[in-house]
Design an enzyme around this catalytic site. Structure first.
Site, short mmCIF file in Angstrom:
data_model
loop_
_atom_site.label_atom_id
_atom_site.label_comp_id
_atom_site.label_asym_id
_atom_site.label_seq_id
_atom_site.Cartn_x
_atom_site.Cartn_y
_atom_site.Cartn_z
CG ASP A 81 40.86 -11.38 -12.53
OD1 ASP A 81 41.78 -12.06 -13.02
OD2 ASP A 81 39.81 -11.86 -12.07
CG HIS A 107 34.55 -21.42 -7.73
ND1 HIS A 107 34.83 -20.73 -8.88
CD2 HIS A 107 35.73 -21.91 -7.29
CE1 HIS A 107 36.12 -20.80 -9.13
NE2 HIS A 107 36.70 -21.50 -8.19
CB THR A 120 42.19 -19.08 -14.47
OG1 THR A 120 42.54 -17.70 -14.42
CG2 THR A 120 43.43 -19.90 -14.79
CG LEU A 138 43.06 -15.41 -18.17
CD1 LEU A 138 44.21 -16.27 -18.68
CD2 LEU A 138 41.88 -16.26 -17.77
N GLY A 196 33.61 -16.96 -14.58
CA GLY A 196 34.12 -15.58 -14.53
C GLY A 196 33.09 -14.56 -14.08
CG ASP A 210 45.92 -16.76 -14.98
OD1 ASP A 210 44.90 -16.46 -14.38
OD2 ASP A 210 45.97 -17.72 -15.78
N1 A2P Z 1 36.92 -20.31 -4.53
C1 A2P Z 1 37.55 -19.53 -5.39
N2 A2P Z 1 38.91 -19.51 -5.42
C2 A2P Z 1 39.57 -18.70 -6.27
N3 A2P Z 1 38.96 -17.88 -7.17
C3 A2P Z 1 37.64 -17.87 -7.17
C4 A2P Z 1 36.86 -18.69 -6.30
N4 A2P Z 1 35.57 -18.46 -6.56
C5 A2P Z 1 35.54 -17.54 -7.54
N5 A2P Z 1 36.77 -17.18 -7.91
C6 A2P Z 1 37.15 -16.16 -8.93
O1 A2P Z 1 35.96 -15.52 -9.30
C7 A2P Z 1 35.66 -15.80 -10.67
C8 A2P Z 1 34.18 -16.02 -10.80
O2 A2P Z 1 33.84 -17.21 -10.16
P1 A2P Z 1 32.87 -18.26 -10.85
O3 A2P Z 1 33.28 -18.44 -12.27
O4 A2P Z 1 32.97 -19.49 -10.02
O5 A2P Z 1 31.52 -17.60 -10.76
C9 A2P Z 1 36.49 -17.02 -11.01
O6 A2P Z 1 36.73 -17.07 -12.38
C10 A2P Z 1 37.72 -16.78 -10.18
O7 A2P Z 1 38.54 -15.78 -10.80
P2 A2P Z 1 39.88 -16.17 -11.65
O8 A2P Z 1 39.45 -17.06 -12.76
O9 A2P Z 1 40.34 -14.83 -12.07
O10 A2P Z 1 40.79 -16.84 -10.66
MG MG Z 2 38.86 -13.52 -11.50
MG MG Z 3 42.61 -16.92 -10.32
MG MG Z 4 42.18 -14.13 -12.61
#
Ligand code: A2P
Ligand code: MG
Ligand code: MG
Ligand code: MG
Length: 308
Positions: free
Chosen positions: A116, A194, A121, A118, A216, A50
Site C-alpha cells: 500500500d 468510511h 489517501t 500510501l 489509515g 500513490d
Molecule cells: N470503502 C473503502 N474504499 C477504499 N479504501 C478503503 C475503504 N475503506 C477503507 N479503505 C482503505 O483502508 C484505509 C483505512 O480506512 P479508514 O481510514 O477509513 O479506517 C483507508 O485509508 C483506505 O486505504 P487507502 O488510503 O490506502 O486507499
Molecule cells: Mg490503504
Molecule cells: Mg486507496
Molecule cells: Mg493506499
C-alpha cells in the site's frame, strides 16, 4: 553477510529503505502542489503520490526479487523508473539480526508482498498528513509475517522528518517504543472517512471512554502500539489485504492481535479476495476474544457477506 542472509531478512531490509524512498516521493508531491487526484470509487481517491510511490516500491522490490509475487493497491504499474527511484541498498542494521528459525528456509514461491504505497489517501488530500503511512507487508504461506510501516510526515525530536517501524514475527519490532494503553480507560481508534450505521453500532457496544477517529489502517495500528488506544474497530468491508498485511505483522510481532470482527485471521496468498469482507478488529491486550464477543453476533454476521 548481506547476500547470505535468509530471503525474509533481505526482503525486510530492502523494504525498509524502499518505504523511506517512497516517503520522500510522497512529501515531494505535496510540496510541488498538484496532487493529480483521480476518483477510483466512492471515498476512494488516488493521487500522483500513490502512483509514483507504488512504482518506486514495486520496481525496486521486483528488480532485486524477480521471482516473488508482489501485489500493489494501484494495480499494474510501469516499472521502468528513473535510477533515483530504484532502491538497491539493504538496511544493514536490520540484517545484523538473527532470522527466526520458522522463516529461515522459506522459498521465493512461499512469499507474497502486499504494497500500500500510501495509506490514508483521503487524509493526505485533506491535509491530515500525520495519518499517512507507507505499508509493505510480507506474507509467507498465507500469513502476515513481516511488515514495514513508514510515516513520511512524522516529526522526530532530532528535527528529522519521517520514521520507519518494522515488525517480524518471532523477532520483534523496531523503530519505535511500545507503550501500554492506560489501564483505567478503554479507548477505541476507528475510521474518520468510511463509517456507516452498522459500523457505528459495533463501536457503540464497547461504551468506550474515548473514540479516536483517524485515517489509515497503518496509523490506527501505530496508535495501539504507542498506547493511545486499546482497540481498532472497523466493522465494515472496504479495506483490503494491502491495508492490513503490514499492520497485522507489526502488531502481532509486538504481542497484539489483528483479525476480522469474528476474531479470525485473514489469509494473504496471491489468489485471496482483496477486500477484507468482514472488517477489522485489532487489540493490544490479551482479551481479543472477549472484544469479539462484545459485538453482538447479529451485528458481526451483518458485516460483509463473504468469509475471506
Ligand atoms: N470503502 C473503502 N474504499 C477504499 N479504501 C478503503 C475503504 N475503506 C477503507 N479503505 C482503505 O483502508 C484505509 C483505512 O480506512 P479508514 O481510514 O477509513 O479506517 C483507508 O485509508 C483506505 O486505504 P487507502 O488510503 O490506502 O486507499
Ligand atoms: Mg490503504
Ligand atoms: Mg486507496
Ligand atoms: Mg493506499
Amino acid at each position: 553477510m548481506t547476500t547470505n542472509a535468509p530471503l525474509i531478512m533481505r526482503i525486510m531490509a530492502l523494504s525498509i529503505n524502499t518505504a523511506k524512498r517512497a516517503g520522500v516521493i510522497i512529501r515531494d508531491v505535496l510540496k510541488q502542489g498538484d496532487l493529480g487526484i483521480v476518483d477510483k470509487g466512492k471515498n476512494d481517491p488516488q493521487t500522483e503520490a500513490d502512483r509514483s510511490a507504488q512504482r518506486c516500491i514495486i520496481a525496486s522490490l521486483a528488480k532485486k526479487f524477480p521471482s516473488i509475487k508482489i501485489i500493489g493497491e494501484e494495480g499494474g504499474s510501469d516499472l521502468n523508473v528513473c535510477d533515483e527511484w530504484l532502491v538497491g541498498e539493504l538496511d544493514e542494521t536490520f540484517l545484523k539480526q538473527d532470522c527466526p528459525a520458522d522463516w529461515r528456509d522459506a522459498k521465493p514461491e512461499d512469499f507474497v508482498i502486499w504494497v500500500d504505497p500510501l495509506d490514508g489517501t483521503a487524509e493526505y488530500t485533506q491535509g491530515f498528513v500525520e495519518h499517512v503511512t507507507v505499508l509493505i507487508g510480507i506474507a509467507i504461506k498465507n500469513s502476515a509475517v513481516g511488515g514495514i510501516i513508514h510515516q513520511p510526515f512524522y516529526q522526530q525530536s532530532s528535527g528529522e522528518l519521517g520514521r520507519t517501524i518494522w515488525g517480524l514475527k518471532g523477532l520483534g519490532t523496531g523503530g519505535f517504543t511500545a507503550v501500554k494503553p492506560p489501564a483505567n480507560e478503554f479507548i477505541i481508534t476507528t475510521t474518520r472517512s468510511h463509517s456507516n450505521a452498522l459500523h457505528q453500532k459495533a463501536v457503540d457496544v464497547f461504551n468506550a471512554s474515548k473514540v479516536l477517529k483517524v485515517g489509515g489502517a497503518g496509523f490506527k495500528v501505530l496508535q495501539l502500539l504507542e498506547g493511545k488506544a486499546h482497540a481498532y474497530v472497523f466493522a465494515t468491508p472496504g479495506c483490503k489485504k494491502w491495508d492490513t498485511c503490514a499492520p497485522e505483522a507489526v502488531l502481532e510481532a509486538s504481542g497484539g492481535t489483528l483479525t476480522n470482527i469474528n476474531g479470525e485471521h485473514y489469509e494473504y496468498h496471491e489468489n485471496v479476495e482483496h477486500v477484507n469482507g468482514r472488517g477489522v478488529l485489532a487489540s493490544v491486550g490479551n482479551n481479543h476474544q472477549e472484544l469479539v464477543e462484545k459485538i453482538p453476533l447479529e451485528v458481526r454476521q451483518a458485516v460483509g457477506t463473504k468469509q475471506t
